[in-house]
Design a protein around this motif. Structure first.
Motif, PDB file in Angstrom:
ATOM      1  N   VAL A   1      -3.161   3.999  -2.792  1.00 19.17           N
ATOM      2  CA  VAL A   1      -3.051   2.962  -3.818  1.00 19.17           C
ATOM      3  C   VAL A   1      -2.665   1.655  -3.133  1.00 19.17           C
ATOM      4  CG1 VAL A   1      -1.831   2.203  -5.890  1.00 19.17           C
ATOM      5  CG2 VAL A   1      -2.398   4.627  -5.601  1.00 19.17           C
TER       6      VAL A   1
ATOM      7  N   SER B   1       0.372   5.511   0.336  1.00 10.65           N
ATOM      8  CA  SER B   1      -0.573   6.579   0.656  1.00 10.65           C
ATOM      9  C   SER B   1       0.177   7.873   0.873  1.00 10.65           C
ATOM     10  CB  SER B   1      -1.359   6.246   1.930  1.00 10.65           C
ATOM     11  OG  SER B   1      -2.111   5.084   1.750  1.00 10.65           O
TER      12      SER B   1
ATOM     13  N   ILE C   1      -7.340   2.254  -6.257  1.00 10.34           N
ATOM     14  CA  ILE C   1      -6.887   3.651  -6.189  1.00 10.34           C
ATOM     15  C   ILE C   1      -8.024   4.484  -5.616  1.00 10.34           C
ATOM     16  CG2 ILE C   1      -6.069   5.671  -7.474  1.00 10.34           C
ATOM     17  CD1 ILE C   1      -5.261   3.710  -9.739  1.00 10.34           C
TER      18      ILE C   1
ATOM     19  N   ILE D   1      -5.442  -3.712  -8.435  1.00 12.12           N
ATOM     20  CA  ILE D   1      -5.116  -2.379  -7.930  1.00 12.12           C
ATOM     21  C   ILE D   1      -6.387  -1.723  -7.403  1.00 12.12           C
ATOM     22  CG2 ILE D   1      -5.408  -1.248 -10.175  1.00 12.12           C
ATOM     23  CD1 ILE D   1      -3.012   0.600  -9.314  1.00 12.12           C
TER      24      ILE D   1
ATOM     25  N   GLU E   1       0.845  -1.193   0.000  1.00 14.60           N
ATOM     26  CA  GLU E   1       0.000   0.000   0.000  1.00 14.60           C
ATOM     27  C   GLU E   1       0.881   1.243   0.000  1.00 14.60           C
ATOM     28  OE1 GLU E   1      -3.044   0.103   3.021  1.00 14.60           O
ATOM     29  OE2 GLU E   1      -3.113  -2.086   3.079  1.00 14.60           O
TER      30      GLU E   1
END
Length: 131
Positions: free
Chosen positions: A97, A67, A111, A109, A65
């Motif tokens: 993400v 961020s 987002i 993925i 991850e």
């Protein structure tokens, strides 16, 4: 599924590319996330680099991850969204993400972008393209 500003977008393609760069004579590796979509018959895209890793290895992002609040000074580079009307490249809000597991040359993925200009959520699969 891609939802942007409370509208559902149709995905045209979603790819992940390896990218190599040199910085102060040092070779670094990144990944380019490239998603093209249509909204009301107009093309748009999401594109960003994630990286500056010391080795070319999908394990750098697999099941990880990333961020940030405002993407400057983060693993995100050149984060761009074209929402079919506006080009957005200065995101001051949050970017989250998450990458999933690699399966058959694809990677999951997720987002999420929350900003004044754009609210975006994408849950999908990227095809991994080695170049």
């Amino acid at each position: 599924m891609l939802e942007m500003n409370q509208q559902i977008c149709a995905i045209r393609y979603a790819m992940l590319h390896y990218v190599t760069s040199l910085f102060n004579s040092k070779r670094l590796y990144s990944f380019l996330v490239d998603v093209e979509f249509t909204l009301q018959n107009q093309k748009g895209y999401i594109s960003f680099y994630i990286g500056d890793f010391e080795e070319e290895n999908i394990k750098n992002i697999e099941e990880k991850e990333f961020s940030t609040k405002g993407y400057k000074n983060s693993k995100f580079h050149l984060f761009e969204i074209y929402d079919t009307k506006n080009f957005i490249d200065d995101i001051n809000g949050s970017i989250d993400v998450k990458f999933g597991k690699v399966v058959d040359n694809t990677i999951e993925i997720n987002i999420v972008v929350e900003d004044e200009q754009v609210h975006l959520k994408y849950d999908g699969i990227l095809t991994i393209e080695l170049t």
